[in-house]
Structure formats: structure tokens, C-alpha cells
Scaffold this motif. Structure first.
Motif, PDB file in Angstrom:
ATOM      1  N   LEU A 179     -13.813  15.643   4.552  1.00 45.23           N
ATOM      2  CA  LEU A 179     -15.109  16.232   4.883  1.00 45.23           C
ATOM      3  C   LEU A 179     -15.752  15.422   5.996  1.00 45.23           C
ATOM      4  O   LEU A 179     -15.605  14.194   6.046  1.00 45.23           O
ATOM      5  CB  LEU A 179     -16.031  16.236   3.665  1.00 45.23           C
ATOM      6  N   SER A 180     -16.479  16.114   6.869  1.00 46.09           N
ATOM      7  CA  SER A 180     -17.166  15.477   7.986  1.00 46.09           C
ATOM      8  C   SER A 180     -18.676  15.625   7.811  1.00 46.09           C
ATOM      9  O   SER A 180     -19.189  16.742   7.667  1.00 46.09           O
ATOM     10  CB  SER A 180     -16.722  16.112   9.307  1.00 46.09           C
ATOM     11  N   LYS A 181     -19.376  14.512   7.821  1.00 45.89           N
ATOM     12  CA  LYS A 181     -20.844  14.542   7.714  1.00 45.89           C
ATOM     13  C   LYS A 181     -21.444  15.281   8.902  1.00 45.89           C
ATOM     14  O   LYS A 181     -22.428  16.026   8.766  1.00 45.89           O
ATOM     15  CB  LYS A 181     -21.375  13.112   7.660  1.00 45.89           C
ATOM     16  N   LEU A 182     -20.854  15.110  10.082  1.00 45.08           N
ATOM     17  CA  LEU A 182     -21.349  15.764  11.292  1.00 45.08           C
ATOM     18  C   LEU A 182     -21.239  17.284  11.163  1.00 45.08           C
ATOM     19  O   LEU A 182     -22.158  18.019  11.544  1.00 45.08           O
ATOM     20  CB  LEU A 182     -20.558  15.265  12.502  1.00 45.08           C
ATOM     21  N   GLN A 183     -20.106  17.774  10.644  1.00 49.29           N
ATOM     22  CA  GLN A 183     -19.932  19.220  10.479  1.00 49.29           C
ATOM     23  C   GLN A 183     -20.926  19.780   9.469  1.00 49.29           C
ATOM     24  O   GLN A 183     -21.540  20.827   9.717  1.00 49.29           O
ATOM     25  CB  GLN A 183     -18.503  19.532  10.026  1.00 49.29           C
ATOM     26  N   ILE A 184     -21.104  19.095   8.351  1.00 50.45           N
ATOM     27  CA  ILE A 184     -22.031  19.568   7.321  1.00 50.45           C
ATOM     28  C   ILE A 184     -23.458  19.596   7.864  1.00 50.45           C
ATOM     29  O   ILE A 184     -24.188  20.589   7.700  1.00 50.45           O
ATOM     30  CB  ILE A 184     -21.938  18.663   6.074  1.00 50.45           C
ATOM     31  N   GLY A 185     -23.855  18.523   8.546  1.00 58.91           N
ATOM     32  CA  GLY A 185     -25.199  18.475   9.110  1.00 58.91           C
ATOM     33  C   GLY A 185     -25.408  19.529  10.182  1.00 58.91           C
ATOM     34  O   GLY A 185     -26.497  20.106  10.297  1.00 58.91           O
ATOM     35  N   GLY A 186     -24.358  19.802  10.973  1.00 63.90           N
ATOM     36  CA  GLY A 186     -24.467  20.812  12.015  1.00 63.90           C
ATOM     37  C   GLY A 186     -24.739  22.193  11.451  1.00 63.90           C
ATOM     38  O   GLY A 186     -25.580  22.937  11.974  1.00 63.90           O
ATOM     39  N   VAL A 187     -24.054  22.556  10.374  1.00 62.32           N
ATOM     40  CA  VAL A 187     -24.283  23.861   9.740  1.00 62.32           C
ATOM     41  C   VAL A 187     -25.683  23.903   9.128  1.00 62.32           C
ATOM     42  O   VAL A 187     -26.393  24.902   9.240  1.00 62.32           O
ATOM     43  CB  VAL A 187     -23.195  24.140   8.672  1.00 62.32           C
ATOM     44  N   ARG A 188     -26.083  22.811   8.472  1.00 63.30           N
ATOM     45  CA  ARG A 188     -27.421  22.781   7.863  1.00 63.30           C
ATOM     46  C   ARG A 188     -28.514  23.010   8.918  1.00 63.30           C
ATOM     47  O   ARG A 188     -29.443  23.790   8.699  1.00 63.30           O
ATOM     48  CB  ARG A 188     -27.652  21.444   7.153  1.00 63.30           C
ATOM     49  N   ARG A 189     -28.385  22.368  10.061  1.00 64.74           N
ATOM     50  CA  ARG A 189     -29.403  22.540  11.120  1.00 64.74           C
ATOM     51  C   ARG A 189     -29.385  23.953  11.694  1.00 64.74           C
ATOM     52  O   ARG A 189     -30.418  24.476  12.095  1.00 64.74           O
ATOM     53  CB  ARG A 189     -29.179  21.490  12.213  1.00 64.74           C
TER      54      ARG A 189
END
Length: 783
Positions: free
Chosen positions: A395-405
Motif C-alpha cells: 500500500l502507498s500512503k501517497l496513493q491513498i492520500g491522493g484519492v482522499r483529496r
């Protein structure tokens, strides 16, 4: 003669007989849904009267021609009362019950079960009930219909006739195929040395439903030597289908040619090549998204598929180009067409992941118990690292945060689930900061695991309802990443580690499979037999262990079939090319290359352990020898650039050409430069993989097993890179060539014991003058 016994599930009969309409979206298959679906079934079953029977197995034997077909399934609910019989089919859903449309497939399953019961118990009339359970509310929608035995029989026969039309054609084909196999002779006039040994060992493994691990040097003809006995075993009824598995596109072409060679000898065989969805999708190749809800090749797919399959089945060789041609003509999805055709193919040529990858394997063959299949695993040395990838997930924190934003203020429940995931990975990042290094543990990240199904449920609801959201593609991508992570978590065991590692502005958390053997061993049970083969399986017992073999699985190590005098191996073991010592070696390596090429005009390849090392030496070589044509591999070369690079290696080149490449890269294996296209190779270094966290985890894991951890993680993978690079030189019985190994470690016993038999006559050459002299003697000696 005993009738041939075939098996079919009720579900598959319905899917085949009632196919119509559009391709559905791949679906959001949250693993938790299967558990919840079972609970929904149990909820209904517990609410029924005491006489109600649950999960009742039932089957019917249908005889036709000289064959018999057993169709089987499981009745969700059966209630037998004095004056009536009720058969219930239960389905679970998250959709609103009043919005459900009639589903012919669901009714068909229930009616077929009712027909089977009517035939076996001589019942004239049956109540057939379809019950839907909403998994959110627990509410039921029930509809009951009275069906007479004659009506059920007519309905069943219509589906059966449609299936038997195909099956009779297929069985007729199988009889024709098997007759051709009985008469089939080896397609070439003579056998190369070792070829009969490999064919015999492969046939015994297939016949005995076992496994074979074979190291067969270049030139033996590994592909034909495994396919020929497999085809013979197919004709003898030892299995029903051959999967020829490869790591690279080039391997698929070689397999296609081998089957074509067998056809010239009289074989009748349907071979199909599977191509990845993203490479064969008509929309994707034109730069458009692969969206079944808008794709003209998906809308109405099942209304047109039968004609496409009929046409495709009329061909014996079905490579990618033929699949695309027929798919365009009938306006159907080429990827799904190839999957549907695979049910009727004798040989399926495809990537490893279609058998082994838990997120991508072919469920139509392997979802249940597997089947009577043989796996031919080409270039099996590649499967070790590929398997580690397939059985790992991150899992990538950057990918998760990108979708959340991207969600902004929409869907607060989903946004909250994303924030919890992001915070959990953030906490893992803080642990890394406290430790001053990556965080590693040998357990699942227990604080993360409960968050995954919550995200999947929220994301699923949004994806089903919000079809035109601007963030849809990003959310779909993340959904399947998390879904895959959860699936890999189900495999987690002592052969796994969890680690978190900062990467620039990102933090990745990974479930890393250190030892793929347990998962590969389980995947191999999807078939009856397997043959692993490569020119470089050194040492064989190492590969047997890491590829899921058992100690009783036979090993076969064959010698080169080519004349020993056609090959010269030189060793410059006076140079230190290790990471610490290579800075002092640049000039000496450049002059050693010059010495080797000075005695014979031709094309040469030089392999280095890294791009930086390559650049340092190639710059010095060019400066010292400006008259020599030089090609240098660049980073990120695409397929066309790779082909252009290789095209320069022409047998008619009037002057010497030297290509500089990276060991283990796109030119380190899978290229076939026959004859004068390549007359020599220089291998700089012992090919050790770069030291990294994952390699160190692998080393520590095997050390715990009281095995040679450094060898398993570094020495053996490195030496196989060396063997692959050197193996580019001699590709046919007429080829002559020279290989120069440069590294002091090649003189160590650790490495010398890994040399193949035809390398035993290694000749030491410890300065450029010696290299030049010994090379001259080789080229001037009579061949």
C-alpha cells in the motif's frame, strides 16, 4: 467400450446456455462478501421449517453418443411435504430489493435442480422459489412458481442441446487430434545430444503425475523437447490440457513455432496464445480507458460471441493476431474472446500469472479443484522473483492520500475510511523515523487489517452508484490494490515479513513473500504435473526448493550438445569488480575488452552489473578506441528501441561492433543472435543483485532455516544472470564464440562449483596480452 465420462457444473451449464447481453464490469469482489453471502444463506435456511434440508448435493447423468456427462450442483434448500416439493435458490445482494430485475440465470439454476429432482423421484410438479436476501437490512424478497415436470424437462433440454452441440464438435475434434498424435513422429531428422533424455524424463513426469526440474543448455531444443512428450501424453489421455508458461513475449513466439513444427509433422492441435488485457484491448491500445459500460466490443458481447468462437475454433493456430482479427470482425472484446476460447484449446501459451498469481489466475480452470492439466514452465529461473512479486502486496500512503483529496467534500464515509488508512500508514512512517531505518516485523499489521474491509465496503458502494465521478479511475485502481493486499494477507505465514519504508514523499507498507515455495506448491496442485526447465537452473536443488518442489522430484542436468572446440571460456580473475574495488578497474576492464575483440572481427556484447559501471568503462573504451563502433544500452528502452539495438548486430557487419549492456536486463536473456550475429561476450562481475532490504530479509530468512542465506539471496541469482549473459554466444551447432569472465571471485570455489559442465575447461588470462594471445589461438585453430 466404456463411455467417456465428462463433468459439468449446473452453474457452468447455465452460464453457457443462457449467455446473452453485455460483458459486466470485472466486479468488486471484496473477499468479505463471500463470508457475508454465506451468512445470508444461513439466515434464510435457519428460518425455514424443521423438515427443510440445506445444501443438498444433486446430479444427473446424461448419455450421448459414446460419452456420458455428469451435471452436478447443490440445492440451497429442499422442503418435501406430503402434497408438494419446494426447491429454493437463495441469492444475496446489497441492492434495493424493489429495484431488482428478473435474472434468468438465477431462475435457470433453480429450475435445473427441480428437473433433476423430478427425474430422480418421479415428481409431476415442483414449487420453485427464488429468494433474495439484502445483506444490509436482512430483508427477503421471495417469488415462488409452480413448474411441471414436462416444462422443466423442455427447459433443461434446450440448455443441454446448446451445450452438447459444442461438446460434440469438441469431442470429434479430440478424436481427430488423438489419432494424429498416435501417428506423430518427431518433426526433425535427428536428435541433438541430450534431447531424448529430456523428452523421456518429461514424459515420465507427466505420465506419473509428478514434477521434473531440468537444466538444459542452449541448443538442446528445450521447447520442442518438452512440448513433444506433453503432446504425446495428451494423446494417451494422461491429461486434458497443456499450459505452456513463459515470462517473456519472446518465449511465447518460440512456443508457437514449436507447435507449428509439430503441425508440419502431422499434428492436429489447437494452440491459443493469451495476451494481457491491457496489451490486447482495442480501446487501451488507442489511448482510451477500458470501460465495459461504454465499449462497443463489450456491449452485446454475449449476443455475438458464439459466431466469434465458431470462427476461431475453425483455426488450429490461434496467436494474438488471429484473436484480434476475429474479435474485430465480430465486434467482441479480444481479451474475453481469448479466455472463452481457452476452454476449447489443447495448448494454452501464456504468462506465469495466469496459473500462479492469486489475483490473476484463470478461475474458469483453477477456482475449484483444478483439473487434468500439465504445466510446462519455460525459463523457470525467472519464476523465483516473479513469484515473490505475485505473492506480495503493498500500500502507498501517497496513493491513498491522493484519492482522499480528490473526493473533496463528497462521500464522507469513504473519505473517513481513507483517512484512517492514511493515518495508519503515517504511524508506520513515524516508527521508521524513530528507528532511523525501515520498520520490519514478521506478523501482519494488525492495526491496519480491520480498516481494509471497511474501505472496500465504502468504496464498493460509491463505485456501484457513482458511475461518472471524475475520480472514478483512481478509486478503482486503489480498490483493487487494497483488495489484492487483503487477499495476500490471507496467505501470510512464517515465510512472510511486513515492512514499512519511506520513499521520498511516500511511505509504502508491504507484505513481502520471502519464500514463495509454499504458495507455488499449492498452486501446482491446480494441475496434475509440471516440468520446470531452463538453460540456467544452477544449482538445481536450490531451484527445486524455492519453486515448490519436493525432495523426491527428479532433477535432470544435461550437458551442452555443441562441440566443445566451438567454445572458448577465458577467466580474468586478477581484477576486482566488487562495489568497493571497481573504481580501480575501469581502465583495465576497457583494455581487457579491447584485447578480446582485437583478434577477430565480429559483434560482441559486454555485460555490467550496473549502468554507472557501464558508463565509466564505455566512456574510457570509446576514448581509447574511437575506431570501434559502440552501442550502449540506455535506461528505459522500449520494445522498438530494443529491436533497433539488436538489429545492428548483423552477421554481415564489415567491422567490429561492441554493445554495452546491463546484466540481468533486457539484453541479458531472451535474445537469439545466431551465427556471426554474436561471436563473443564479456561478463564483468558475478552478477550479485543490489543489496536492499528485501534481499537482506531473504538472506536472514534462509539463515533461520539453516540454509545458505547469502547464496539463496545473492550468489545463486547472480550466477544465473552470468550464465544467461554468457549463453547468448553459442546458439546453434555451427556457432563459434568466446566468453571472457572478469572478476577475481570467479576463481573462488563458491563460484567454480556452479560452472556448468561445458565450462570446466576454463583458461586463465590475467592481463590483456594473455587475453589477446589465447583468443588468437582459438580463432586460428581448425574448427
Amino acid at each position: 467400450m466404456e463411455p467417456q465420462l465428462l463433468k459439468l457444473s449446473v452453474r457452468d451449464l447455465v452460464a453457457f446456455g443462457l449467455r446473452s447481453g453485455n460483458l459486466e464490469k470485472g466486479g468488486f469482489g471484496n473477499p468479505e462478501r463471500a463470508v457475508e453471502g454465506t451468512r445470508g444463506h444461513q439466515q434464510v435456511q435457519r428460518s425455514r421449517p424443521a423438515a427443510y434440508q440445506s445444501e443438498v448435493p444433486i446430479s444427473l447423468l446424461v448419455e450421448f453418443d459414446e460419452s456420458a456427462l455428469v451435471i452436478s450442483g447443490r440445492i440451497d434448500g429442499l422442503l418435501i411435504e406430503e402434497d408438494q416439493v419446494l426447491i429454493e435458490e437463495i441469492k444475496t445482494t446489497y441492492s434495493a430489493l424493489d429495484e431488482l430485475e428478473e435474472n434468468p440465470h438465477h431462475w435457470a439454476q433453480a429450475k435445473i435442480y427441480a428437473h433433476f429432482f423430478a427425474v430422480q423421484h418421479e415428481v409431476d410438479q415442483i414449487q420453485v422459489q427464488l429468494t433474495y436476501v439484502n445483506l444490509d437490512s436482512g430483508q427477503l424478497k421471495e417469488e415462488c412458481r409452480t413448474c411441471t415436470a414436462p416444462d422443466l424437462a423442455v427447459f433443461f433440454q434446450a440448455l443441454l442441446d446448446r451445450y452438447l452441440r459444442w461438446m460434440k464438435n469438441y469431442l470429434a475434434w479430440c478424436a481427430e487430434r488423438d489419432q494424429s498424435i498416435q501417428q506423430l513422429q518427431f518433426p526433425f531428422d535427428s536428435f541433438r545430444r541430450g534431447q531424448k533424455n529430456l523428452m523421456g524424463a518429461a514424459f515420465r513426469a507427466i505420465e506419473g503425475q509428478g514434477r521434473l526440474f531440468a537444466q538444459a543448455p542452449t541448443g538442446i531444443g528445450k521447447t520442442i523437447s518438452t512440448l513433444f512428450p506433453a503432446i504425446k501424453a495428451l494423446g494417451a489421455g494422461h491429461m486434458a490440457k497443456i499450459f505452456y508458461l513463459t515470462a517473456k513475449t519472446s518465449g511465447r513466439g518460440i512456443a508457437e513455432k514449436a507447435v507449428a513444427d509439430l503441425r508440419t509433422a502431422g499434428l492436429k492441435c489447437k494452440s491459443l496464445t493469451l495476451t494481457a488485457r491491457e496489451r490486447i484491448c482495442f480501446n487501451a491500445t488507442e489511448g482510451h480507458p477500458c470501460d465495459v459500460q461504454q465499449c462497443e466490443y463489450a456491449i452485446g458481447y454475449f449476443d455475438r460471441i458464439e459466431g466469434a468462437l465458431d470462427e476461431l475454433f475453425s483455426h488450429d493456430a490461434i496467436p494474438r493476431a488471429r484473436v484480434e482479427e476475429v474479435a474485430r470482425k465480430h465486434r467482441v472484446c479480444p481479451f474475453e474472446l481469448s479466455l472463452d476460447m481457452s476452454l476449447w484449446a489443447d495448448v494454452i501459451i501464456c504468462d506465469y500469472n495466469y496459473v500462479f498469481d492469486p489475483r490473476a489466475y484463470l478461475k474458469r480452470f483453477f477456482a475449484e479443484e483444478g483439473g487434468a492439466y500439465t504445466f510446462l514452465i519455460d525459463e523457470a529461473h525467472n519464476l523465483v522473483d516473479r513469484a515473490r512479486e505475485m505473492f506480495s502486496a503493498e500500500l502507498s500512503k501517497l496513493q491513498i492520500g491522493g484519492v482522499r483529496r480528490r473526493l473533496k467534500k463528497e462521500h464522507p464515509g469513504l473519505k473517513r475510511a481513507l483517512k484512517e488508512l492514511e493515518d495508519c500508514l503515517g504511524e508506520a512512517g513515524r516508527r521508521c523515523a524513530e528507528l532511523g531505518q525501515p520498520w520490519v516485523e514478521r506478523e501482519l499489521p494488525h492495526d491496519l487489517m480491520p480498516l481494509l474491509p471497511e474501505f472496500l465496503e465504502k468504496a464498493e458502494q460509491v463505485l456501484i452508484r457513482d458511475l461518472n465521478a471524475p475520480y472514478r479511475e483512481e478509486l478503482i485502481d486503489l480498490y483493487f490494490v487494497v483488495f489484492g493486499f487483503q487477499r495476500i494477507a490471507e496467505l501470510f505465514g512464517p515465510n512472510y515479513a511486513t515492512y514499512a519504508e519511506p520513499n521520498l514523499k511516500d511511505l509504502r507498507l508491504k507484505l513481502f513473500c520471502m519464500d514463495p515455495a509454499p504458495q507455488l506448491r499449492e498452486a501446482l496442485r491446480r494441475g496434475l504435473s509440471a516440468v520446470f526447465f531452463s538453460a540456467t537452473l544452477t544449482p538445481l536443488d536450490y531451484f527445486r526448493q524455492v519453486l515448490g518442489g519436493e525432495t523426491e522430484d527428479p532433477l535432470l542436468d544435461l550437458e551442452s550438445p555443441f562441440p566443445a572446440e566451438h567454445f572458448k571460456l577465458l577467466l580474468a580473475d586478477h581484477l576486482d569488480t566488487s562495489y568497493k574495488g571497481r573504481g580501480q578497474s575501469f581502465d583495465q576492464v576497457a583494455e581487457s575488452i579491447a584485447a578480446l575483440i582485437s583478434q577477430h572481427t565480429g559483434n560482441y556484447l559486454v555485460f555490467f552489473p550496473s549502468y554507472q559501471y557501464l558508463q565509466e568503462v564505455s566512456n574510457r573504451f570509446r576514448a581509447a578506441h574511437p575506431d570501434v563502433e559502440v552501442l550502449v544500452q540506455s535506461t528505459g528502452m522500449n520494445e522498438r528501441q530494443r529491436e533497433q539495438f539488436l538489429a545492428v548486430f548483423d552477421a554481415e557487419n564489415p567491422d567490429t561492433l561492441v554493445g554495452f549492456a546491463v546484466m540481468g536486463g533486457i539484453f541479458g536473456e531472451g535474445i537469439d543472435l545466431v551465427g556471426e550475429r554474436l561471436v563473443g561476450a564479456i561478463v564483468v562481475g558475478v552478477g550479485l543483485p543490489q543489496v536492499c532490504l528485501e534481499r537482506e530479509l531473504v538472506r536472514a530468512y534462509y539463515d533461520e532455516q539453516e540454509l545458505a542465506g547469502f547464496d539463496f539471496s545473492y550468489t545463486y541469482p547472480g550466477m544465473n544472470r552470468v550464465l544467461q549473459a554468457a549463453g547468448r554466444v553459442i546458439r546453434s551447432p555451427q556457432d563459434r564464440g568466446v566468453v571472457l569472465l572478469i572478476d577475481r571471485r570467479f576463481g573462488w570455489t563458491t563460484y567454480r562449483r556452479l560452472f556448468p559442465p561445458h565450462w570446466r575447461a576454463v583458461d586463465l588470462a590475467r592481463n590483456p596480452a594473455h587475453i589477446s594471445l589465447k583468443t588468437e589461438r582459438f580463432w586460428t585453430a581448425p574448427s
